[in-house]
Design a protein around this motif. Sequence first.
Motif, short mmCIF file in Angstrom:
data_model
loop_
_atom_site.label_atom_id
_atom_site.label_comp_id
_atom_site.label_asym_id
_atom_site.label_seq_id
_atom_site.Cartn_x
_atom_site.Cartn_y
_atom_site.Cartn_z
N TYR A 10 19.91 -7.33 40.70
CA TYR A 10 19.93 -8.01 39.41
C TYR A 10 21.32 -8.51 39.02
O TYR A 10 21.47 -9.17 38.00
N LYS A 11 22.34 -8.21 39.82
CA LYS A 11 23.70 -8.59 39.45
C LYS A 11 23.93 -10.09 39.47
O LYS A 11 24.76 -10.61 38.72
N SER A 12 23.22 -10.81 40.33
CA SER A 12 23.36 -12.26 40.37
C SER A 12 22.76 -12.91 39.12
O SER A 12 23.28 -13.90 38.60
N GLU A 13 21.67 -12.32 38.62
CA GLU A 13 21.02 -12.86 37.42
C GLU A 13 21.72 -12.40 36.15
O GLU A 13 21.79 -13.14 35.16
N PHE A 14 22.26 -11.19 36.18
CA PHE A 14 22.97 -10.63 35.02
C PHE A 14 24.38 -10.23 35.46
O PHE A 14 24.60 -9.08 35.87
N PRO A 15 25.34 -11.15 35.40
CA PRO A 15 26.70 -10.88 35.91
C PRO A 15 27.40 -9.73 35.18
O PRO A 15 28.30 -9.10 35.76
N TRP A 16 27.02 -9.45 33.92
CA TRP A 16 27.69 -8.39 33.17
C TRP A 16 27.43 -7.01 33.78
O TRP A 16 28.15 -6.05 33.48
N LEU A 17 26.43 -6.90 34.68
CA LEU A 17 26.19 -5.62 35.35
C LEU A 17 27.33 -5.26 36.31
O LEU A 17 27.51 -4.08 36.64
#
Length: 230
Positions: A10-17
């Motif tokens: 999910y890091k590509s979709e949610f960079p804040w992760l």
Amino acid sequence: KNLSVTPARYKSEFPWLKEVDSLALCNAQLHLQTAYKNFFRDVSVGFPKFKSKKKPVRSYTTNYVNGNITLQNGKLKLPKAGWVRIRQHRKIDERYKLKGATITQEADERYYVALLYSCEEPVHEIRKAESAIGLDFSMKELYVDSNGNHAAYPHFFQKSQQKLAREQHKLSHCEQGSNRYKKQKKKVARIHTRIAHQRKDFLHKESRKIANSYDIVCIENLNMKEMSQD
């Protein structure tokens, strides 16, 4: 079927992760998987609750890997946070092995870190029990023991009630969302946190006193829900 997806997906979709410790994300995922397994195993457990942004769980757990958590000279090194000055509660034996840490922010915005260590279980000498005491339920006090001693509540809330009411009265006259409101809200939270810590400290000291004084402690098994209905 269980969905086996790692947080890295999910890091590509949610960079804040990427700003968060990766091990903390893994622990959050494990907690979620456990909640789903418990639900499917027994529906009465309840479906996992949605974590709201407005009322978040102000804590996370991370694991010790390759020296990412270090405690030395009154400072603590945490992943992504770096070195932080702390007030250490007790000295840690050098023989203990660090396993992980849980960071919690309380309502007064103070942070607390609980460090998890592992150690070899010490060999205790088995000796004959010489002293025993029984603890009975009491409506007015914490308990009544078999020697007739009463453990009275210190009533921390009643002692701080006047100060708490004064600060809450000030808070009710502040405009919500303003800087003054946030500052006053923090004052009220600190009073509540102090009362909670006083209660916890009292219970720890009372239980430690009993454990150090007697070899056997007997407590009656009571159903408090049925007693409250009578």
